[in-house]
Design an enzyme around this catalytic site. Structure first.
Site, PDB file in Angstrom:
ATOM      1  N   HIS A  23       0.845  -1.201   0.000  1.00 46.49           N
ATOM      2  CA  HIS A  23       0.000   0.000   0.000  1.00 46.49           C
ATOM      3  C   HIS A  23       0.877   1.246   0.000  1.00 46.49           C
ATOM      4  O   HIS A  23       1.363   1.694   1.040  1.00 46.49           O
ATOM      5  CB  HIS A  23      -0.920  -0.009   1.231  1.00 46.49           C
ATOM      6  CG  HIS A  23      -2.024   0.996   1.172  1.00 46.49           C
ATOM      7  ND1 HIS A  23      -3.360   0.648   1.218  1.00 46.49           N
ATOM      8  CD2 HIS A  23      -2.009   2.335   1.066  1.00 46.49           C
ATOM      9  CE1 HIS A  23      -4.105   1.724   1.149  1.00 46.49           C
ATOM     10  NE2 HIS A  23      -3.305   2.782   1.058  1.00 46.49           N
ATOM     11  N   HIS A  25       1.068   5.080  -2.268  1.00 44.61           N
ATOM     12  CA  HIS A  25       0.451   5.942  -3.285  1.00 44.61           C
ATOM     13  C   HIS A  25       1.524   6.673  -4.088  1.00 44.61           C
ATOM     14  O   HIS A  25       2.414   7.299  -3.515  1.00 44.61           O
ATOM     15  CB  HIS A  25      -0.483   6.960  -2.630  1.00 44.61           C
ATOM     16  CG  HIS A  25      -1.753   6.359  -2.095  1.00 44.61           C
ATOM     17  ND1 HIS A  25      -2.901   6.286  -2.847  1.00 44.61           N
ATOM     18  CD2 HIS A  25      -2.039   5.792  -0.905  1.00 44.61           C
ATOM     19  CE1 HIS A  25      -3.855   5.710  -2.133  1.00 44.61           C
ATOM     20  NE2 HIS A  25      -3.358   5.394  -0.944  1.00 44.61           N
ATOM     21  N   ASP A  27       1.358   9.402  -5.835  1.00 45.06           N
ATOM     22  CA  ASP A  27       1.376  10.852  -5.640  1.00 45.06           C
ATOM     23  C   ASP A  27       1.743  11.236  -4.211  1.00 45.06           C
ATOM     24  O   ASP A  27       1.806  12.425  -3.890  1.00 45.06           O
ATOM     25  CB  ASP A  27       0.035  11.483  -6.029  1.00 45.06           C
ATOM     26  CG  ASP A  27      -1.145  10.896  -5.274  1.00 45.06           C
ATOM     27  OD1 ASP A  27      -0.978   9.868  -4.601  1.00 45.06           O
ATOM     28  OD2 ASP A  27      -2.254  11.461  -5.370  1.00 45.06           O
ATOM     29  N   GLY A 188      -9.746   7.750  -1.618  1.00 45.83           N
ATOM     30  CA  GLY A 188     -10.357   9.044  -1.322  1.00 45.83           C
ATOM     31  C   GLY A 188     -11.205   8.983  -0.064  1.00 45.83           C
ATOM     32  O   GLY A 188     -11.185   8.013   0.688  1.00 45.83           O
ATOM     33  N   HIS A 215      -9.973   0.783   0.271  1.00 47.59           N
ATOM     34  CA  HIS A 215      -9.673   1.545   1.480  1.00 47.59           C
ATOM     35  C   HIS A 215     -10.865   1.466   2.445  1.00 47.59           C
ATOM     36  O   HIS A 215     -12.003   1.707   2.055  1.00 47.59           O
ATOM     37  CB  HIS A 215      -9.450   3.019   1.137  1.00 47.59           C
ATOM     38  CG  HIS A 215      -8.100   3.337   0.593  1.00 47.59           C
ATOM     39  ND1 HIS A 215      -7.689   2.943  -0.664  1.00 47.59           N
ATOM     40  CD2 HIS A 215      -7.056   4.036   1.123  1.00 47.59           C
ATOM     41  CE1 HIS A 215      -6.457   3.395  -0.884  1.00 47.59           C
ATOM     42  NE2 HIS A 215      -6.050   4.047   0.190  1.00 47.59           N
ATOM     43  N   GLU A 218     -11.880   4.637   7.875  1.00 53.63           N
ATOM     44  CA  GLU A 218     -12.591   5.736   8.531  1.00 53.63           C
ATOM     45  C   GLU A 218     -13.894   5.214   9.127  1.00 53.63           C
ATOM     46  O   GLU A 218     -14.336   4.102   8.820  1.00 53.63           O
ATOM     47  CB  GLU A 218     -12.890   6.854   7.518  1.00 53.63           C
ATOM     48  CG  GLU A 218     -11.658   7.499   6.910  1.00 53.63           C
ATOM     49  CD  GLU A 218     -12.001   8.561   5.876  1.00 53.63           C
ATOM     50  OE1 GLU A 218     -13.188   8.905   5.755  1.00 53.63           O
ATOM     51  OE2 GLU A 218     -11.082   9.025   5.184  1.00 53.63           O
ATOM     52  N   ASP A 303       1.875   4.001   2.868  1.00 53.75           N
ATOM     53  CA  ASP A 303       0.792   4.869   2.414  1.00 53.75           C
ATOM     54  C   ASP A 303       1.349   6.040   1.597  1.00 53.75           C
ATOM     55  O   ASP A 303       1.338   6.000   0.377  1.00 53.75           O
ATOM     56  CB  ASP A 303      -0.057   5.358   3.583  1.00 53.75           C
ATOM     57  CG  ASP A 303      -1.429   5.838   3.140  1.00 53.75           C
ATOM     58  OD1 ASP A 303      -1.948   5.311   2.126  1.00 53.75           O
ATOM     59  OD2 ASP A 303      -1.999   6.719   3.793  1.00 53.75           O
TER      60      ASP A 303
END
Length: 362
Positions: A23, A25, A27, A188, A215, A218, A303
């Site tokens: 995992h 990213h 960007d 996101g 993901h 949350e 991450d």
């Protein structure tokens, strides 16, 4: 099992052993100097918070260190802004492979959302092709430097947008061209944007035998994880809130946690990031160690390496010291990542052999 005192385990020793990453990213892992150079090329420099590489780096990590989610999210405006051309995407991808290889990573799955790279007219296909070209170049250069690494790609759809079916179709199409495109993800904002809102995209991915990771880190905690599993997730991005269904002291599990452990659903945990966003209070209290010891397929991930100011080696090292992990447990975390990976059988066997040879404590 290794009897090496934990305080004797150094970051360099961790870096020297092979590691697997699931995992990360694209960007969220740019080099500060690369941001400055790409910003000059595309005219973004006046909008940067600093044109000094060291100060820019400090600005990028400030939000995470202060647990300021708004500032943390603001950083992505700048990284994405300079990743809007094929040459920029290829460069960033190549450098990601090189940086991970130099850190001792032998297998990595890096994800990105192609729909975020169309501000200057790139097609979705062109964005993916540029990233794949960058990973191929970075893998070759890393191997030539003595750091062989395999990098596969996970294509994300942004769950706050309405393009997930289009992006799932893209992932299937790109996999036919390049087997190193291995999976589909929803990324996101999560709260209020459950996977069920993207049921059509996830159904297509399942019908096309596309690997799926989603993901789920949350609130509403267990409901979000359960919804991800219901819609085909083979792994859970983060999944730290599964702790709500686990009694670490007694080892007793609730229904969802039992399901996850029995089916060996991969948990893509990112301890430093999980602390920085407030999901847990400290590395010492992060559930990665307890999950591992209870038999979950727990893994350690970065991450966003730039924003969280971490590397794979620093993350493994810091968690090991905070939680008293042994070399055998560190090795199990790597093996978990390999077993949970979306790699081909050939690549998985190759990497598993490399890890087994490097962790005699297993």
């Amino acid at each position: 099992m290794s009897s090496t005192p934990l305080e004797a385990i150094t970051r360099e020793e961790v870096r020297a052993r092979p590691k697997a990453l699931l995992h990360d990213h694209l960007d969220g892992g740019l080099r500060p100097n690369t941001i400055l150079e790409l910003a000059d090329e595309c005219g973004w420099t006046p909008r940067l918070p600093s044109t000094d590489a060291q100060e820019l780096h400090r600005w990028f990590i400030r939000g995470a260190m202060a647990k300021d989610l708004l500032q943390y999210l603001e950083t992505f405006e700048h990284t994405i802004a300079v990743m809007q051309t094929e040459s920029a995407l290829e460069r960033v991808a190549a450098e990601a492979a090189l940086d991970l290889g130099a850190d001792g990573v032998v297998y990595a799955e890096v994800r990105f959302a192609p729909e975020q790279h169309q501000a200057r007219g790139l097609s979705l296909d062109a964005a993916v092709e540029a990233v794949q070209a960058g990973f191929r170049r970075g893998m070759g250069e890393s191997a030539a430097a003595g750091f062989p690494i395999i990098v596969n790609t996970i294509i994300c759809a942004m769950r706050t947008e309405r393009r997930s079916l289009e992006v799932a179709q893209l992932a299937v199409r790109m996999r036919a061209q390049d087997p190193r495109v291995v999976a589909f993800d929803l990324a996101g904002a999560e709260t209020g944007w459950p996977p069920s809102l993207h049921a059509a995209a996830l159904s297509l991915a399942r019908a096309e035998q596309m690997h799926i990771t989603i993901h789920a880190s949350e609130p509403p905690d267990l409901l979000l994880i359960s919804d991800a599993l219901e819609h085909g997730a083979e792994r859970i991005g983060h999944g730290v809130r599964l702790l709500c269904d686990v009694d670490v002291t007694s080892g007793s599990l609730g229904r969802l946690a039992t399901y996850v452990r029995e089916r060996q659903i991969g948990l893509e945990l990112a301890p430093t990031c999980n602390v920085q966003i407030g999901a847990v209070s400290s590395l010492a209290e992060h559930p990665v160690g307890p999950f591992l010891r209870l038999g979950f397929r727990a893994t350690i991930n970065t991450d966003n390496r730039l924003m969280s100011n971490v590397s794979v080696s620093s993350e493994v090292h810091d968690v090991a010291l905070a939680q008293g992990l042994t070399w055998a447990e560190i090795g199990r975390l790597q093996r978990n990542a390999i077993d949970a990976s979306f790699s081909s059988w050939t690549d998985r066997t190759l990497v598993a052999n490399v890890v087994a040879a490097a962790y005699p404590e297993l």
